[in-house]
Motif scaffolding. Sequence first.
Motif, PDB file in Angstrom:
ATOM      1  N   HIS A 132       0.847  -1.190   0.000  1.00  0.00           N
ATOM      2  CA  HIS A 132       0.000   0.000   0.000  1.00  0.00           C
ATOM      3  C   HIS A 132       0.890   1.251   0.000  1.00  0.00           C
ATOM      4  CE1 HIS A 132      -3.572  -2.436   0.874  1.00  0.00           C
ATOM      5  NE2 HIS A 132      -2.810  -3.092   1.733  1.00  0.00           N
ATOM      6  N   PHE A 133       0.523   2.229  -0.839  1.00  0.00           N
ATOM      7  CA  PHE A 133       1.334   3.427  -1.019  1.00  0.00           C
ATOM      8  C   PHE A 133       0.568   4.691  -0.630  1.00  0.00           C
ATOM      9  CE2 PHE A 133       2.860   0.279  -3.997  1.00  0.00           C
ATOM     10  CZ  PHE A 133       4.244   0.427  -3.999  1.00  0.00           C
ATOM     11  N   GLU A 134       1.309   5.656  -0.142  1.00  0.00           N
ATOM     12  CA  GLU A 134       0.801   7.003   0.098  1.00  0.00           C
ATOM     13  C   GLU A 134       1.666   7.958  -0.710  1.00  0.00           C
ATOM     14  OE1 GLU A 134       1.054   9.867   3.860  1.00  0.00           O
ATOM     15  OE2 GLU A 134      -0.528   8.355   4.095  1.00  0.00           O
ATOM     16  N   ASP A 135       1.059   8.607  -1.716  1.00  0.00           N
ATOM     17  CA  ASP A 135       1.832   9.466  -2.626  1.00  0.00           C
ATOM     18  C   ASP A 135       3.054   8.733  -3.174  1.00  0.00           C
ATOM     19  OD1 ASP A 135       0.051  11.511  -2.351  1.00  0.00           O
ATOM     20  OD2 ASP A 135       1.323  12.764  -1.089  1.00  0.00           O
ATOM     21  N   LYS A 136       2.839   7.483  -3.594  1.00  0.00           N
ATOM     22  CA  LYS A 136       3.857   6.628  -4.216  1.00  0.00           C
ATOM     23  C   LYS A 136       4.953   6.164  -3.265  1.00  0.00           C
ATOM     24  CE  LYS A 136       3.131   8.584  -8.840  1.00  0.00           C
ATOM     25  NZ  LYS A 136       3.762   9.210 -10.035  1.00  0.00           N
ATOM     26  N   THR A 137       4.785   6.438  -1.975  1.00  0.00           N
ATOM     27  CA  THR A 137       5.731   5.960  -0.966  1.00  0.00           C
ATOM     28  C   THR A 137       5.108   4.785  -0.223  1.00  0.00           C
ATOM     29  OG1 THR A 137       6.698   8.154  -0.643  1.00  0.00           O
ATOM     30  CG2 THR A 137       7.018   6.552   1.118  1.00  0.00           C
ATOM     31  N   PRO A 138       5.777   3.631  -0.162  1.00  0.00           N
ATOM     32  CA  PRO A 138       5.183   2.466   0.512  1.00  0.00           C
ATOM     33  C   PRO A 138       5.064   2.684   2.017  1.00  0.00           C
ATOM     34  CG  PRO A 138       7.465   2.010  -0.092  1.00  0.00           C
ATOM     35  CD  PRO A 138       7.111   3.327  -0.723  1.00  0.00           C
ATOM     36  N   ILE A 139       3.865   2.438   2.548  1.00  0.00           N
ATOM     37  CA  ILE A 139       3.653   2.602   3.988  1.00  0.00           C
ATOM     38  C   ILE A 139       3.198   1.313   4.657  1.00  0.00           C
ATOM     39  CG2 ILE A 139       3.190   5.078   3.916  1.00  0.00           C
ATOM     40  CD1 ILE A 139       0.194   4.394   4.071  1.00  0.00           C
ATOM     41  N   GLN A 140       2.831   0.312   3.861  1.00  0.00           N
ATOM     42  CA  GLN A 140       2.419  -0.958   4.468  1.00  0.00           C
ATOM     43  C   GLN A 140       2.575  -2.107   3.475  1.00  0.00           C
ATOM     44  OE1 GLN A 140      -1.807  -2.639   5.164  1.00  0.00           O
ATOM     45  NE2 GLN A 140      -1.391  -1.507   7.056  1.00  0.00           N
TER      46      GLN A 140
END
Length: 236
Positions: A132-140
């Motif tokens: 899962h990504f937030e603004d293309k940064t993986p967070i989970q």
Amino acid sequence: MNQSPLYLQIKTYIIKQIEQGYWPIGHRISTELELTEQFGVSRMTVNKALRDLVSEGRLVRRPRLGTFVSAPDDKAESPLLNIRNIADEVSQRGKTYSSKVIKQASILADDMVATQLGVMLNSSVYCSEIIHFEDKTPIQLEIRWVNANYVPQYIEQDFSDITPNQYLSNSCPLSAIEHTVEAIVASDSVRAALRLGINEPCLLLNRRTWSGDKLISTALLYHPGTRYKLSSKVMF
């Protein structure tokens, strides 16, 4: 040859040291004098790079002690005592959510999965792995196993369009959850999926969910410790 301004080169160096885990949160970084000698620049140039990073929240200066790596104020956050859809969490923070499905298959339960999911060894269960990504940064990184008898259509879902949490919440209304959290040394595969630095901490949330008296799923939810936090609020 790098043509960017010298102070930007110093900023880039410091940011890489932080993101790759060489300078973790709370670490005292090199002094202005040391950076001046390392890069062969004026102290004014080094000071400009440090002031920029302090204003951006990357560093914090403590009088007579030095300059330290600060904890980011914008860590992604999830509640610990209940379950929320990660796509909704990201959207509510004003960010863009996206995901990447790594695996979606029917497998035979090994000892760990059978024990956690409450099924017989070698039973057929469903497994999904999603970043899962937030603004293309993986967070989970979510690795989930689901009881195929209770949720037979799970394997057919398009999890690039809907999250497992959304689908399971609609199909099997939640009645109970079990959470445990631990700090771990991430494996190479987890580190690669979450783009973790060499020494960057990793949070692992173990989750099991029930609908009525049925144990529906068990999941391992990996988070980058420097970019994610879990919270809870208890009323008395």
